[in-house]
Design a protein around this motif. Structure first.
Motif, PDB file in Angstrom:
ATOM      1  N   ARG A 101     -83.295  19.100 -97.099  1.00  0.00           N
ATOM      2  CA  ARG A 101     -83.202  20.332 -97.886  1.00  0.00           C
ATOM      3  C   ARG A 101     -82.842  20.020 -99.349  1.00  0.00           C
ATOM      4  O   ARG A 101     -83.310  20.689-100.251  1.00  0.00           O
ATOM      5  N   ILE A 102     -82.012  18.976 -99.542  1.00  0.00           N
ATOM      6  CA  ILE A 102     -81.686  18.595-100.935  1.00  0.00           C
ATOM      7  C   ILE A 102     -82.965  18.169-101.643  1.00  0.00           C
ATOM      8  O   ILE A 102     -83.187  18.515-102.809  1.00  0.00           O
ATOM      9  N   ASP A 103     -83.829  17.418-100.914  1.00  0.00           N
ATOM     10  CA  ASP A 103     -85.116  17.035-101.509  1.00  0.00           C
ATOM     11  C   ASP A 103     -85.901  18.271-101.935  1.00  0.00           C
ATOM     12  O   ASP A 103     -86.553  18.289-102.979  1.00  0.00           O
ATOM     13  N   GLU A 104     -85.808  19.302-101.082  1.00  0.00           N
ATOM     14  CA  GLU A 104     -86.539  20.536-101.364  1.00  0.00           C
ATOM     15  C   GLU A 104     -86.057  21.173-102.671  1.00  0.00           C
ATOM     16  O   GLU A 104     -86.863  21.610-103.499  1.00  0.00           O
ATOM     17  N   TYR A 105     -84.724  21.212-102.857  1.00  0.00           N
ATOM     18  CA  TYR A 105     -84.199  21.781-104.111  1.00  0.00           C
ATOM     19  C   TYR A 105     -84.676  20.957-105.296  1.00  0.00           C
ATOM     20  O   TYR A 105     -85.029  21.497-106.343  1.00  0.00           O
ATOM     21  N   GLU A 106     -84.658  19.635-105.096  1.00  0.00           N
ATOM     22  CA  GLU A 106     -85.054  18.768-106.215  1.00  0.00           C
ATOM     23  C   GLU A 106     -86.536  18.949-106.534  1.00  0.00           C
ATOM     24  O   GLU A 106     -86.939  18.876-107.696  1.00  0.00           O
ATOM     25  N   ASP A 107     -87.354  19.163-105.480  1.00  0.00           N
ATOM     26  CA  ASP A 107     -88.773  19.430-105.718  1.00  0.00           C
ATOM     27  C   ASP A 107     -88.954  20.651-106.610  1.00  0.00           C
ATOM     28  O   ASP A 107     -89.846  20.704-107.452  1.00  0.00           O
ATOM     29  N   LEU A 108     -88.084  21.627-106.373  1.00  0.00           N
ATOM     30  CA  LEU A 108     -88.224  22.870-107.138  1.00  0.00           C
ATOM     31  C   LEU A 108     -87.755  22.727-108.578  1.00  0.00           C
ATOM     32  O   LEU A 108     -88.259  23.394-109.462  1.00  0.00           O
ATOM     33  N   LEU A 109     -86.743  21.875-108.810  1.00  0.00           N
ATOM     34  CA  LEU A 109     -86.109  21.896-110.123  1.00  0.00           C
ATOM     35  C   LEU A 109     -86.202  20.594-110.908  1.00  0.00           C
ATOM     36  O   LEU A 109     -86.523  20.615-112.099  1.00  0.00           O
ATOM     37  N   THR A 110     -85.943  19.451-110.263  1.00  0.00           N
ATOM     38  CA  THR A 110     -85.681  18.229-111.033  1.00  0.00           C
ATOM     39  C   THR A 110     -86.832  17.856-111.954  1.00  0.00           C
ATOM     40  O   THR A 110     -86.611  17.404-113.076  1.00  0.00           O
ATOM     41  N   ASN A 111     -88.059  18.020-111.490  1.00  0.00           N
ATOM     42  CA  ASN A 111     -89.192  17.651-112.347  1.00  0.00           C
ATOM     43  C   ASN A 111     -89.928  18.869-112.903  1.00  0.00           C
ATOM     44  O   ASN A 111     -91.063  18.767-113.362  1.00  0.00           O
TER      45      ASN A 111
END
Lengths: 171, 421
Positions: B209-219
């Motif tokens: 789920r953390i990966d999912e948040y990062e997919d949405l925001l980090t890049n």
């Protein structure tokens, strides 16, 4: 890295009036208020010490003891991984302490809170105003002799009792 | 008087009254007047009842003063009238997103004062819960921070995962938010039988789920535009302002109390401390997201340890501090007396004072306890990280756009219950 014994020796050499004590295992220095800025500045700027981080500043009301108030300051040296406490006694008839807010900007709010709660005046503070209590509040609520009083209620059957305990509740 | 050293910046932190007094009322060089805007206390982006008095020249923030105290409930004063055990309940209400961190700081300060040993099992459960609390709090921060910058979906995802953590708290303590689970000397009661499997289930589910948040925001380029290079605080300013937690580490200062002054056995866990470089909002974001991954690591290690500690005591055997088990009361007169004394009078720590700082999700949550030898604390003071961190707002916002102010508030992650106590 400096150890506790070296620090104590240095403090005693520089500030002979400071009383070295212990606060549940941490080093505690009891300092007179006239030496506070000097000691705090020395602790902050001495290259071996670098107590650059002010963690905490709060007041304590030791009602019945002399001096009545105490201001407690916790400083941390990030380079030496060490925390010390400074205890400053404040008498009731002249509750003033030199402000550290210009030396450690983080002390700004904490000194305002201590003034708000205990009525200790930090001389040299850029804006010593109430911070948590309403501006028109009378007294300093964390003093031990601040009347706790009762709730202001909509009914008048115990009005006399309320005002006897909380005289300033009456507008 | 000591000279202001060059490494130590003087930072002005104005009050609302000062803003009103100093704001220019006449027209400026462009023939326009500066405007004083009162933002809050009922403003959705202020994360509670924070009021900002902002002096604006067009869209640029000239000066700003936080106005706080709307949520002041006198917790410190109230604690002076309660016994040490009864006071624990009040600590939940300070930072209501990380109640267990507050519980821990308070009981740890009393334990330090009493020089009390805590059994290993209790220490491991404490570490496990402190990290779950960190996840719980960071999820709310992530959701609301993204929401403030108009990324709505993240909020729904973050709150969805937070429910799992709240369910774990509920199964453990009966309460989702106001846990009051720690006691002086250990835990309130033992963990239930299905506690470890539930936490493991969560650990299997959560990292993806953390990966999912990062997919949405980090890049996400929109996210970068709103956060990179905005709200910058240098390392020297961060130390001078007393920032702690991710706010300090984002500025490049590697300072974590779990590593510096380890408590509850943190020195025996393997984890890293994420540090940023630029001190902007984006670095605060990455630091906290990386911290979530590190917390998962710690929880995993704690779960493994807990399996080997099954059935061991969860609270100190010192009957002068911790009550005896209920079963013992039925046959032991002495236990009955201890039970009666503890619940009517409470225990008496020795005279003295103790300060403990713990790494709460928001930074250094400190507790200073003074005992006069009676069963009630003479004075309790909380060094609330949000209260200190909020001082950085004027420094960050001066000369910047008012639209970025919302992002700056969220990136400091203040909880107003903690600011006002």
């Amino acid at each position: 890295m400096i150890d506790r014994a070296t620090l104590v020796a240095q403090v005693q050499a520089q500030f002979p009036t400071v009383i070295v004590g212990d606060e549940s295992g941490d080093l505690a220095l009891t300092v007179g208020r006239m030496h506070l800025t000097e000691l705090a500045g020395w602790l902050r700027d001495e290259p071996d010490l670098q107590f650059t981080f002010l963690n905490n500043l709060c007041g304590v009301d030791y009602l019945g003891r002399e001096p009545r108030f105490e201001v407690v300051i916790h400083l941390t040296s990030i380079t030496n991984v060490m925390r010390i406490a400074l205890h400053v006694g404040v008498p009731e008839n002249d509750p003033t302490v030199p402000s550290l807010a210009r030396m450690f900007p983080t002390a700004n709010y904490q000194e305002r809170e201590t003034y708000d709660m205990f009525g200790i005046i930090f001389t040299g503070h850029p804006s010593l105003e109430r911070i948590l209590m309403p501006e028109d509040w009378m007294g300093h609520p964390q003093r031990k002799d601040h009347p706790l009083g009762y709730e202001d209620v909509a009914f008048t059957h115990n009005e006399d009792l309320i005002y006897a305990n909380k005289p300033f509740a009456k507008e | 008087m000591v000279m202001q050293s060059r490494a130590f910046p003087a930072i002005e932190i104005p009050t609302p009254a000062q803003i009103a007094a100093t704001a220019n009322n006449g027209p400026n060089a462009d023939g326009e007047e500066n405007m004083i805007l009162s933002m809050g206390p009922q403003h959705p982006s202020t994360h509670g009842v924070l009021r900002l008095v902002v002096e604006l020249a067009g869209e640029t923030v000239v000066n700003l003063a936080p106005d706080i105290g709307f949520l002041h409930t006198g917790i410190e004063k109230t604690m002076e009238t309660k016994t040490y055990t009864k006071s624990i309940v009040l600590t939940d209400r300070i930072d209501y997103l990380a109640p267990l961190s507050n519980n821990y700081a308070y009981v740890a300060a009393v334990e330090k004062l009493m020089q009390l040993e805590v059994p290993e099992r209790a220490q491991v459960v404490r570490v496990l819960l402190l990290e779950l609390t960190r996840l719980n709090s960071h999820l709310v921060w992530l959701g609301t921070h993204a929401l403030d910058l108009a990324a709505m979906s993240v909020f729904f995802y973050a709150v969805r995962e937070r429910e799992y953590i709240l369910d774990i708290f509920e199964m453990l303590t009966g309460a989702r938010m106001m846990t009051s689970y720690f006691r002086v000397g250990g835990l309130a009661w033992d963990t239930p039988a299905d506690f470890i499997p539930t936490v493991e289930q969560f650990l299997d589910y959560f990292p993806a789920r953390i990966d999912e948040y990062e997919d949405l925001l980090t890049n996400n380029p929109l996210w970068h535009q709103r956060t990179k290079g905005v709200g910058v605080i240098s390392a020297a300013d961060a130390i001078a302002l007393g920032l702690t937690g991710a706010n300090l580490r984002a500025s490049g200062v590697s300072w974590d109390l779990r590593k510096a002054f380890p408590y509850s056995g943190y020195e025996t866990y393997a984890f890293d401390v994420p540090v940023g470089r630029n001190g902007d909002i984006f670095d605060r974001y990455t630091c906290r997201v990386q911290e979530m991954r590190e917390s998962v690591k710690i929880v995993r290690q704690a779960v493994e340890r807990l399996k080997g500690l099954d059935g061991l005591p969860f609270i100190t055997a010192d009957r002068k501090v911790a009550p005896p088990p209920k079963s013992e009361i039925t046959y032991s007169m002495e236990s009955l007396i201890h039970h009666f004394k503890l619940w009517t009078e409470g225990f008496r720590p020795p005279q003295g004072s103790a300060y403990v700082g713990v790494e709460s999700p928001r930074g250094e949550f400190g507790c200073y306890v003074v005992s006069d030898g009676s069963p009630k604390p003479w004075r309790v003071h909380f060094r609330a990280p949000s209260f200190i961190n909020i001082q950085a707002l004027p420094h960050m916002a001066r000369g910047k756009l008012v639209a970025d102010l919302v992002a700056m508030i969220a990136s400091l992650d203040p909880v107003l219950g903690e600011v006002d106590r």
